[in-house]
Design an enzyme around this catalytic site. Structure first.
Site, mmCIF file in Angstrom:
data_model
loop_
_atom_site.group_PDB
_atom_site.id
_atom_site.type_symbol
_atom_site.label_atom_id
_atom_site.label_comp_id
_atom_site.label_asym_id
_atom_site.label_seq_id
_atom_site.Cartn_x
_atom_site.Cartn_y
_atom_site.Cartn_z
ATOM 1 N N PHE A 241 10.107 -3.807 3.060
ATOM 2 C CA PHE A 241 10.321 -2.351 3.091
ATOM 3 C C PHE A 241 11.794 -1.982 3.225
ATOM 4 O O PHE A 241 12.142 -0.965 3.809
ATOM 5 C CB PHE A 241 9.492 -1.715 4.227
ATOM 6 C CG PHE A 241 8.100 -2.280 4.343
ATOM 7 C CD1 PHE A 241 7.171 -2.079 3.333
ATOM 8 C CD2 PHE A 241 7.739 -3.050 5.435
ATOM 9 C CE1 PHE A 241 5.895 -2.637 3.419
ATOM 10 C CE2 PHE A 241 6.465 -3.604 5.533
ATOM 11 C CZ PHE A 241 5.538 -3.388 4.515
ATOM 12 N N GLY A 468 5.191 -7.719 -1.911
ATOM 13 C CA GLY A 468 3.829 -7.268 -1.688
ATOM 14 C C GLY A 468 3.266 -6.317 -2.733
ATOM 15 O O GLY A 468 2.051 -6.237 -2.895
ATOM 16 N N ILE A 603 1.266 3.671 -15.080
ATOM 17 C CA ILE A 603 0.831 2.772 -14.019
ATOM 18 C C ILE A 603 0.366 1.466 -14.674
ATOM 19 O O ILE A 603 -0.620 1.432 -15.398
ATOM 20 C CB ILE A 603 -0.305 3.416 -13.201
ATOM 21 C CG1 ILE A 603 0.171 4.724 -12.555
ATOM 22 C CG2 ILE A 603 -0.816 2.434 -12.138
ATOM 23 C CD1 ILE A 603 1.374 4.594 -11.641
ATOM 24 N N ASN A 605 -0.656 -1.359 -13.212
ATOM 25 C CA ASN A 605 -1.871 -1.915 -12.604
ATOM 26 C C ASN A 605 -2.427 -0.928 -11.577
ATOM 27 O O ASN A 605 -1.933 -0.852 -10.449
ATOM 28 C CB ASN A 605 -1.560 -3.261 -11.942
ATOM 29 C CG ASN A 605 -2.816 -3.947 -11.420
ATOM 30 O OD1 ASN A 605 -3.788 -3.291 -11.032
ATOM 31 N ND2 ASN A 605 -2.812 -5.270 -11.415
ATOM 32 N N PRO A 606 -3.444 -0.162 -11.933
ATOM 33 C CA PRO A 606 -3.965 0.872 -11.023
ATOM 34 C C PRO A 606 -4.474 0.306 -9.703
ATOM 35 O O PRO A 606 -4.445 0.994 -8.692
ATOM 36 C CB PRO A 606 -5.127 1.486 -11.819
ATOM 37 C CG PRO A 606 -4.877 1.136 -13.238
ATOM 38 C CD PRO A 606 -4.130 -0.165 -13.240
ATOM 39 N N GLN A 612 -0.480 0.139 -3.037
ATOM 40 C CA GLN A 612 0.861 0.531 -2.615
ATOM 41 C C GLN A 612 0.839 1.963 -2.085
ATOM 42 O O GLN A 612 1.493 2.278 -1.088
ATOM 43 C CB GLN A 612 1.793 0.451 -3.818
ATOM 44 C CG GLN A 612 3.064 -0.278 -3.512
ATOM 45 C CD GLN A 612 3.943 -0.379 -4.739
ATOM 46 O OE1 GLN A 612 3.471 -0.401 -5.866
ATOM 47 N NE2 GLN A 612 5.239 -0.434 -4.514
ATOM 48 N N LYS A 675 7.954 4.943 -13.653
ATOM 49 C CA LYS A 675 8.946 5.574 -12.775
ATOM 50 C C LYS A 675 9.027 4.918 -11.398
ATOM 51 O O LYS A 675 10.003 5.089 -10.690
ATOM 52 C CB LYS A 675 8.636 7.066 -12.603
ATOM 53 C CG LYS A 675 8.799 7.854 -13.909
ATOM 54 C CD LYS A 675 9.128 9.325 -13.673
ATOM 55 C CE LYS A 675 7.891 10.152 -13.411
ATOM 56 N NZ LYS A 675 8.195 11.613 -13.398
ATOM 57 N N GLY A 676 7.993 4.167 -11.018
ATOM 58 C CA GLY A 676 8.035 3.525 -9.701
ATOM 59 C C GLY A 676 7.241 4.322 -8.684
ATOM 60 O O GLY A 676 7.166 5.552 -8.755
ATOM 61 N N GLU A 679 8.321 4.144 -3.021
ATOM 62 C CA GLU A 679 8.903 5.064 -2.027
ATOM 63 C C GLU A 679 8.152 6.397 -1.993
ATOM 64 O O GLU A 679 7.955 6.982 -0.933
ATOM 65 C CB GLU A 679 10.388 5.344 -2.311
ATOM 66 C CG GLU A 679 11.134 4.292 -3.097
ATOM 67 C CD GLU A 679 11.508 3.056 -2.308
ATOM 68 O OE1 GLU A 679 11.932 3.193 -1.159
ATOM 69 O OE2 GLU A 679 11.368 1.945 -2.869
#
Lengths: 723, 171, 329
Positions: A241, A468, A603, A605-606, A612, A675-676, A679
């Protein structure tokens, strides 16, 4: 239909559930010795003397290192890594008698067993001389602007329009002070380094790292080595993290100890040591002033933040990045200040900056909506930003409106009675709250090596990490799709600095950066094989290889950002809705439901993406309800430095979590359209909960966490308020 | 191997102990300092790394193993006090042909982890939770799994994995 | 001395004899607190005397008028023992919310009430603490004392006693059976712990070389009609910020004949509240009576800053516990 976008199970799942995934402390090179540290007990000053005789006399003790006998390291200047603070000088352990904070390592014992090392460390006698330092109290009166070199990222002041004029002319105004305490990553795996020198002067480090290349570069400079003489291996990271971005002092200590004793050495930090050996999310005080006209149009935003930094490094973060872009306000202003405290340096923690800034902003927006008599969701929609007015650029993609609508529908927002303290269930006060979430979508250059074999398998390698989120799995998906192979025939390798360059595994940009390189490498591989074999359309490269009687073929793949940042503003967005139950007598808060809808681009991998997202929600519940480092202003240390008194959520704290991703893609940002999501999943959770607590109780508690003491003590203030 | 403390009457005081640990049905002889925990013996001596060290002081559950079938924190047990007991670690959970335990498979199916570090402890604890009869509802599972912290926050997936496995075990 | 010594006690007599002879010796059984202290070097013992082989201390004996618990009974064994659940709900409920299932499988009833305080300063060996190092001062008095005591403190120590079990045992008039080379004696549970006064390092009224052999818990209507409520900062696996063990015996008219109230998380030892019990006696068992009696819980309480909220929380905890119990009767 390709495998990108499919919820495939993790490729490393079987190893992880069988206990076969190997983390940093779990390598056992021949002749391994064990190290333990001795820590400074004053917050600023000097080590006056050591008596190591008691420690050295213990059976099994190999060496005791202090600044008096430790090798002086070359410590060549390093080009500042983007994960290091922009100003100041990092801690150089055992290189002088200076003490910069309580808990700083001042000696190191190496022994035949971990038990002997710990035992001996406790017998090292020393005296410290305390001297006046920067101070131990987080006092905004001592604040200063961030240093010159860092102001591009977080300017001391920024203003668009005339905020004072706009506020003065606003029909509705609110102002509040918001305090977020020190927060600690507390990943489950403690940081550990195993260092082993080989006979020709090369160094191998097994470490917990989100960026093996950065560790390699830093350690090479510290010891005066060539980069290719240092190898950093980190196949599995037990959560981080942000805590494993920097090459912390203990990495250098382990390598130094291994050099002195001429054996491999392991330095594994204790949970208590983690509170002073790595960083933390800095305590930050904020003041937010907002003004709107009668029908809820934002006119002025002024957000000021005072962030904590250490006295030896200039750690700042982009707390105020969202201020100017999240809403379509007529004017906006930010002021950023740092407050030096004699403590170890803060470091990025999931969603650094934005999580903190959005906490204050989204609570303040809720207060303004209430003052204006407008539903909090409706208020946000009325001020929806179609364009980034801070950068004055269009968004490369933005589906926040969908996030609001989707999350509100799944949550049942329309059942909210706008009256505070109006909803009850089973004797508990019920509250509904919501907040927006935002995180800049970024990417960095990355490279990979792809090798295709004639037996129909492929290997993709890069120096990336997987702390992770599922990098192993999602990259395998990208490669399998691009190579048109079944997933089980593709192997993805990471976590080794000898592999092709990859950027930091942080900032939600691994898929945008490394994923783009994987795609580019696979595409190039197919093209080159096709060219080599003069292949016809439709021939699979494996067939071409066979036809060419080649066992395998390998290419490098690279991808890097273009000029899209000059033409577009890129962000991931989200909307979080919370339902809380507050005990009206005891002041305890439970989060009974969280719904989050996210615009994270494509996405891949949903399944892992959802994990996450719900993981971010859990950390957000911790931030809202229980997490805080309890700093003693006299002793200069965090007193609850463990996992029993620094509370993180347990199973019993987590009920219903619902995370969904709205339809979205961002092909301007990168070819995969991602986009990620790392966070964004934490951003907005704490203010949504705090807003729900206000709705349930009528108490506006602007200091985290919302523990029973805060609710009970706030009652007196609330009871004095007009109903 | 005896020392100054050995004036304790009839007591046989040792600061280093020779002991045999029965781990996953196999006996291991080792000589360790008396203060060595079962956790450190497993990891540093026997190189059974599946049992994880998260805090070393009983506050996270990452080191959960079964001692005579009951779940305990391996960091809170001295190795010498585990002598003569049957110790089961994640490495010993598989079936006779090496196949995954149903709960291990359920963790994969429900994505009950991210980083994987707390996972062996969660699984060992989950196996015990089901065996104890404490997996009757989600609320009960949550209560009886609260000794295992997951900082990645996979809780709802872990509960789903245990619930599914317990349901299967009932049938 | 090269590290910690360890020995298995051959007999109870051998254990107490050795314990009396060695200042640095401690008994180890469950070890759940002791190993934390060893690891963190907080009052680490020099010699451990392992009594887990003493099978005589392992029994649960359910008699007509009392129940005897051996010191080596594990917390989970009590929770799982049907007859005890019915006889002493407060005790079983207190144990069920103690620590984690893993810890409860190790920890013994003998050791649990002797666990050391969670005061942040006691647990960090580098800070001043009178309880850990007499004469160094109490850092908590003006420090981070959110979890510290408002009852039973002194200018030398405001450390909270952490055991839930001990609070329930205090409420239900249990006795501890103590053994030493001089034989056995019994001690009211309420007298097992000492107030810190000016010697906070002396936590227990145990003589040197004396160990807890077991407990005697009287069976009574009161004990059957008891309840334990724990308030904490997270849902599970955490010590109390406030707790209450309550017991009520009512007559046919619903009037309170006998009451027992003890509280935890707020005091330097398991804390009986006789003034609250007195205020309940002879009154109808109803919310208003509970609230007014519970308001007396903070008599003599002193706040120190961060823990001031406990002045408000404690009476509400007591009242809530009484109301929850009343629902069941």
């Amino acid at each position: 239909m390709g495998v990108i976008g499919q919820p495939v199970p993790r490729v490393d799942g079987p190893a992880k559930v069988a206990g076969k995934a190997t983390y940093a402390a779990e390598f056992h090179p021949e002749g391994l010795a064990y190290a333990a540290t001795v820590r400074a007990t004053v917050p600023h000053g000097r080590v006056a003397s050591f008596d190591t005789t008691g420690a050295e006399a213990l059976p099994g003790v190999i060496a005791v290192l202090t600044h008096e006998n430790a090798p002086r390291l070359p410590w060549q200047p390093v080009e500042q890594a983007p994960v290091d603070p922009g100003g100041g000088e990092q801690l150089k352990p055992l290189q002088s008698d200076r003490i910069l904070f309580a808990g700083q390592p001042i000696a190191l014992v190496v022994a035949e067993s971990q038990e002997a090392a710990r035992d001996a460390a406790s017998r090292v006698r020393f005296t410290c001389i305390a001297e006046a330092g920067a101070g131990l109290i987080f006092d905004p009166a001592r604040a200063r602007p961030p240093s010159e070199g860092t102001q591009e990222s977080y300017p001391a002041e920024w203003e668009r329009g005339d905020t004072e004029g706009a506020l003065a002319a606003s029909a509705v105004q609110v102002e509040g002070d918001y305090l977020q305490p020190r927060l600690y990553h507390n990943a489950m795996e403690p940081h550990a380094t195993i260092a082993a020198w080989d006979t020709d002067g090369g160094l191998t480090l097994w470490d917990k790292s989100q960026w093996v290349d950065n560790f390699r570069d830093q350690i090479a400079r510290n010891f005066g080595l060539d980069e290719n003489e240092v190898r950093v291996i980190s196949p599995f990271v037990g959560g981080a993290f942000g805590a494993a971005l920097r090459c912390w002092p203990h990495v250098t200590l382990a390598a130094m100890a291994a050099k002195v004793v001429e054996r491999p050495v392991r330095l594994e930090l204790t949970r208590r040591e983690l509170y002073t050996s790595i960083g933390f999310r800095p305590q930050t005080l904020q003041n937010v002033r907002l003004g709107a006209d009668g029908d809820g149009r934002l006119r002025g935003i002024v957000q000021t933040a005072w962030g904590l930094t250490s006295a030896y490094e200039d750690y700042g973060e982009e707390v105020l990045d969202p201020t100017g872009m999240l809403y379509d306000a007529e004017s906006a202003k930010t002021v950023y200040r740092l407050v030096e405290v004699d403590t170890n340096t803060p470091t990025p923690m999931r969603g650094p900056g934005a999580v903190t800034g959005v906490f204050a902003m989204e609570m303040a927006i809720d207060e303004l909506a209430d003052a204006a008599g407008i539903d909090p969701l409706e208020f946000r929609l009325r001020n929806y930003a179609e364009r980034d007015r801070k950068k004055d650029l269009p968004f490369s993609s933005k589906a926040l409106r969908d996030c609001y609508a989707t999350a509100a529908r799944r949550f049942g927002w329309e059942k909210r009675n706008p009256e505070r303290r109006s909803m009850r269930a089973d004797g508990m006060l019920v509250g509904y709250g919501m907040a927006s979430a935002v995180w800049p979508a970024m990417r960095s250059p990355a490279s990979v090596r792809v090798r295709l074999f004639a037996n129909g398998t492929a290997v993709v390698r890069t120096a990336a990490s997987d702390m992770g989120p599922g990098t192993y799995t999602s990259m395998t998906q990208v490669a399998a799709e691009m190579l048109d192979l079944p997933m089980e025939r593709v192997t993805f390798e990471l976590g080794d600095s000898t592999l092709p360059m990859a950027p930091v595994h942080g900032g939600s940009m691994t898929m945008a950066s490394v994923g783009s390189a994987v795609a580019a490498g696979c595409t190039r591989l197919c093209q080159e094989i096709g060219r080599l074999g003069d292949a016809k359309d439709g021939e699979h490269p494996v067939e071409t290889l066979k036809r060419l009687r080649r066992d395998s073929f390998e290419v490098e793949g690279k991808a890097e950002p273009g000029k899209e940042a000059e033409t577009h503003s890129s962000y991931a967005f989200g909307a979080v809705f919370a339902e809380v139950r507050v005990d009206p007598d005891l002041g305890t808060v439970r989060v009974s439901r969280l719904v989050g809808a996210y615009d994270g681009g494509v996405i891949v991998n949903p399944r892992t993406a959802r994990s996450q997202a719900i993981g971010g929600m859990v950390q957000g519940i911790g931030m809202a309800l229980m997490e805080a480092g309890e700093w003693d202003e006299r002793l200069g240390r965090v007193m609850n430095a463990n996992l029993a008194e620094y509370l993180v959520p347990v199973h019993a704290d987590i009920e219903e979590l619902d995370a969904v991703f709205v339809e979205s893609e961002d092909r301007i940002l990168n070819p995969l359209g991602v986009k990620g999501i790392a966070e964004i999943a934490l951003c907005g959770v704490a203010p949504a909960i705090a807003n729900a607590v206000w709705h349930a109780t009528g108490l506006r508690i602007r200091e985290l966490p919302l523990t029973p003491d805060r609710l009970l003590m706030a009652e007196e203030w609330a009871e004095g308020m007009p109903a | 191997m005896q020392d100054a403390a050995n004036d304790a009457g009839d007591l046989d005081v040792r600061s280093t102990v020779d002991l045999t640990l029965a781990v996953n049905g196999e006996d291991h002889r080792l000589e360790v300092p008396a203060r060595t925990t079962l956790l450190d013996a497993l990891r540093d001596r026997l190189h059974l790394n599946g049992t994880k060290k998260g805090c070393g002081i009983g506050q996270c559950g990452a080191c959960t193993v079964l001692l005579d079938g009951q779940r305990v924190n391996a960091c809170l047990v001295l190795a010498v006090m585990a002598e003569g007991r049957h110790i089961t670690t994640i490495e010993g959970l598989h079936g006779p042909a090496g196949e995954l335990h149903p709960l291990q498979q359920a963790f994969i199916d429900h994505d009950g982890f991210q980083c994987g570090y707390c996972t062996p402890g969660q699984i060992m604890s989950g196996v015990a939770c089901i065996a104890e009869g404490h997996a009757g509802s989600r609320a009960e599972i949550r209560q009886h799994m609260s000794g295992n912290i997951c900082r990645c926050g996979a809780y709802v997936n872990i509960v789903a994995a245990i619930e599914a496995t317990a349901g299967g075990a009932d049938r | 001395m090269s590290g910690l010594g360890y020995a298995r006690a051959p007999s109870l007599a051998g254990a107490v004899e050795a314990l009396g002879r060695h200042a640095g010796a401690e008994i180890v059984a469950g070890g759940t607190d002791l190993l934390q202290r060893l690891e963190e070097e907080v009052l680490p013992p020099e010699l451990l005397i392992d009594i887990t082989g003493l099978d005589g201390l392992r029994a649960i004996e359910v008699g007509e008028s009392e129940v005897r618990l051996g010191a080596l009974v594990r917390l989970n064994e009590v929770i799982d023992y049907e007859a005890l659940r019915a006889a002493f709900p407060a005790i079983v409920e207190a144990l069920a919310v103690t620590a984690s299932p893993q810890v409860r499988n190790l920890a013994t009833v003998g050791g649990n009430p002797l666990q050391k305080t969670r005061c942040l300063y006691f647990r960090d060996r580098t800070t001043p603490c009178n309880r850990r190092e007499p004469g160094t001062g109490c850092s908590a008095l003006q420090g981070r004392n959110r979890i510290n005591a408002i009852l039973g403190g002194s200018e030398h120590c405001i450390a909270t006693h952490p055991s839930d079990f001990a609070v329930a045992m205090t409420a239900l008039d249990a006795k501890a059976v103590l053994a030493s080379t001089r034989g056995e004696r019994s001690l009211a549970f309420a007298d097992l712990h000492r107030l810190p006064g000016d010697t906070p390092q002396h936590e227990y009224n145990l003589r040197r070389g004396e160990i807890i052999k077991g407990y005697i818990i009287p069976r009574a209507v009161l004990a059957r009609q008891s309840h334990y409520l724990k308030v904490r900062d997270r849902g599970e696996f955490e010590w109390a910020i406030s707790s209450a063990a309550v017991a009520l015996e009512l007559d046919m008219a619903g009037t309170i004949v006998r009451a027992r109230v003890a509280v935890g998380g707020v005091a330097t030892k398991p804390w009986r509240l006789p003034q609250v019990e007195f205020a309940l006696r002879g009154r109808p068992a109803e919310p208003a009576v509970f609230a007014s009696a519970a308001s007396l819980a903070t008599e003599g309480a002193v706040a120190h800053g961060d823990n001031a909220y406990k002045l408000r929380l404690l009476p509400r905890t007591v009242a809530r516990a009484l109301n929850e119990l009343r629902e069941r009767l």
